[in-house]
Design a protein around this motif. Sequence first.
Motif, mmCIF file in Angstrom:
data_model
loop_
_atom_site.group_PDB
_atom_site.id
_atom_site.type_symbol
_atom_site.label_atom_id
_atom_site.label_comp_id
_atom_site.label_asym_id
_atom_site.label_seq_id
_atom_site.Cartn_x
_atom_site.Cartn_y
_atom_site.Cartn_z
ATOM 1 N N TRP A 128 27.378 -14.191 61.791
ATOM 2 C CA TRP A 128 26.528 -13.240 60.970
ATOM 3 C C TRP A 128 25.622 -12.587 61.523
ATOM 4 N N TYR A 129 25.303 -11.401 61.400
ATOM 5 C CA TYR A 129 24.320 -10.382 61.721
ATOM 6 C C TYR A 129 23.732 -10.058 60.516
ATOM 7 N N ARG A 130 22.606 -9.652 60.667
ATOM 8 C CA ARG A 130 21.752 -8.978 59.466
ATOM 9 C C ARG A 130 21.054 -7.946 59.862
ATOM 10 N N GLN A 131 20.644 -7.024 59.006
ATOM 11 C CA GLN A 131 19.870 -6.011 59.151
ATOM 12 C C GLN A 131 18.866 -5.550 58.167
ATOM 13 N N ARG A 180 20.231 -4.096 63.858
ATOM 14 C CA ARG A 180 20.881 -5.321 63.368
ATOM 15 C C ARG A 180 20.901 -6.342 64.386
ATOM 16 N N GLU A 181 20.737 -7.492 63.910
ATOM 17 C CA GLU A 181 20.335 -8.746 64.889
ATOM 18 C C GLU A 181 21.281 -9.921 64.425
ATOM 19 N N LEU A 182 21.572 -10.596 65.329
ATOM 20 C CA LEU A 182 22.296 -11.763 65.287
ATOM 21 C C LEU A 182 21.698 -12.767 64.605
ATOM 22 N N TYR A 205 23.140 -8.974 55.282
ATOM 23 C CA TYR A 205 23.946 -9.951 56.045
ATOM 24 C C TYR A 205 25.363 -9.540 56.341
ATOM 25 N N TYR A 231 31.089 -11.012 60.918
ATOM 26 C CA TYR A 231 31.766 -10.446 62.005
ATOM 27 C C TYR A 231 32.672 -11.358 62.668
ATOM 28 N N TRP A 250 33.956 -6.212 61.574
ATOM 29 C CA TRP A 250 33.127 -6.300 60.566
ATOM 30 C C TRP A 250 33.325 -6.301 59.186
#
Length: 115
Positions: A35-38, A44-46, A92, A95, A105
Amino acid sequence: VQLQASGGGLVQAGGSLRLSCAGSGSIFSFFVMGWYRQAPGNERELVAAITRDGSTNYPDSVKGRFTISRDNAKNTVTLQMNSLKPEDTAVYYCYARSLVGVDFWGQGTLVTVSS
């Protein structure tokens, strides 16, 4: 390859949420899942990642609060989020990364943590 995410929603600070993601396609497309989130205005971050053999990776911001797991037979990945903070509010994204490094994605799911 398709990734279908579910979960998310609105929760108060200190609460918990669970995100799930189901992948369809070749198993070689799911070497890594995660999962990443923004958040608005942010990159976007891990958030969490897990390999097929169960190795995990978390940034310091979620260590001890989030737990990622997967079911290789079903190509699913789950993110258990505990002790949520307002700064966890973001979209979230599920990926997957294939053996050859191609990323796939899913659609985003919104997590909102109220203070």
